[in-house]
Scaffold this motif. Structure first.
Motif, PDB file in Angstrom:
ATOM      1  N   SER A  44     -50.055  47.013  13.424  1.00 47.74           N
ATOM      2  CA  SER A  44     -50.888  47.439  14.547  1.00 47.74           C
ATOM      3  C   SER A  44     -51.494  48.810  14.241  1.00 47.74           C
ATOM      4  CB  SER A  44     -50.058  47.509  15.826  1.00 47.74           C
ATOM      5  OG  SER A  44     -49.127  48.560  15.726  1.00 47.74           O
ATOM      6  N   LYS A  45     -52.394  49.272  15.106  1.00 49.07           N
ATOM      7  CA  LYS A  45     -53.022  50.584  14.908  1.00 49.07           C
ATOM      8  C   LYS A  45     -51.990  51.702  14.827  1.00 49.07           C
ATOM      9  CE  LYS A  45     -56.475  49.448  18.046  1.00 49.07           C
ATOM     10  NZ  LYS A  45     -57.353  49.834  19.132  1.00 49.07           N
ATOM     11  N   SER A  46     -50.904  51.542  15.559  1.00 49.00           N
ATOM     12  CA  SER A  46     -49.867  52.580  15.563  1.00 49.00           C
ATOM     13  C   SER A  46     -48.849  52.385  14.440  1.00 49.00           C
ATOM     14  CB  SER A  46     -49.159  52.597  16.917  1.00 49.00           C
ATOM     15  OG  SER A  46     -48.537  51.348  17.159  1.00 49.00           O
ATOM     16  N   GLY A  47     -49.053  51.353  13.615  1.00 47.07           N
ATOM     17  CA  GLY A  47     -48.183  51.124  12.474  1.00 47.07           C
ATOM     18  C   GLY A  47     -47.000  50.217  12.762  1.00 47.07           C
ATOM     19  N   GLY A  48     -46.925  49.674  13.964  1.00 49.29           N
ATOM     20  CA  GLY A  48     -45.818  48.786  14.331  1.00 49.29           C
ATOM     21  C   GLY A  48     -46.066  47.362  13.880  1.00 49.29           C
ATOM     22  N   ALA A  49     -45.261  46.467  14.435  1.00 49.55           N
ATOM     23  CA  ALA A  49     -45.390  45.048  14.114  1.00 49.55           C
ATOM     24  C   ALA A  49     -46.768  44.545  14.526  1.00 49.55           C
ATOM     25  CB  ALA A  49     -44.302  44.257  14.832  1.00 49.55           C
TER      26      ALA A  49
END
Length: 71
Positions: A44-49
């Protein structure tokens, strides 16, 4: 409720694509299973899954090339 500028921009460009007769897909629309799978697997944009949901998706079709355009 006041809509965010992002929602206004999304609405504007969807309207433009409609007026030009360009088929597009919303956040959870599926162009094809390969693209949907890639969006689910990408960070994701925030670096999550994954589970990325672009605001607007369209498939640009040219005589020599089929290329997804995701915004």
């Amino acid at each position: 409720m006041v809509r965010s500028i992002e929602e206004k921009v999304e609405e504007y460009f969807k309207s433009e694509l409609d007026s030009l007769g360009i088929r597009h897909y919303g956040k959870t629309g599926e162009i094809n299973s390969e693209i949907t799978s890639a969006l689910r697997q990408a960070e994701s944009k925030s670096g999550g899954a994954g589970n990325n949901y672009p605001d607007i998706q369209l498939l640009l079709k040219l005589p020599t090339l089929n290329k997804p355009v995701i915004s």
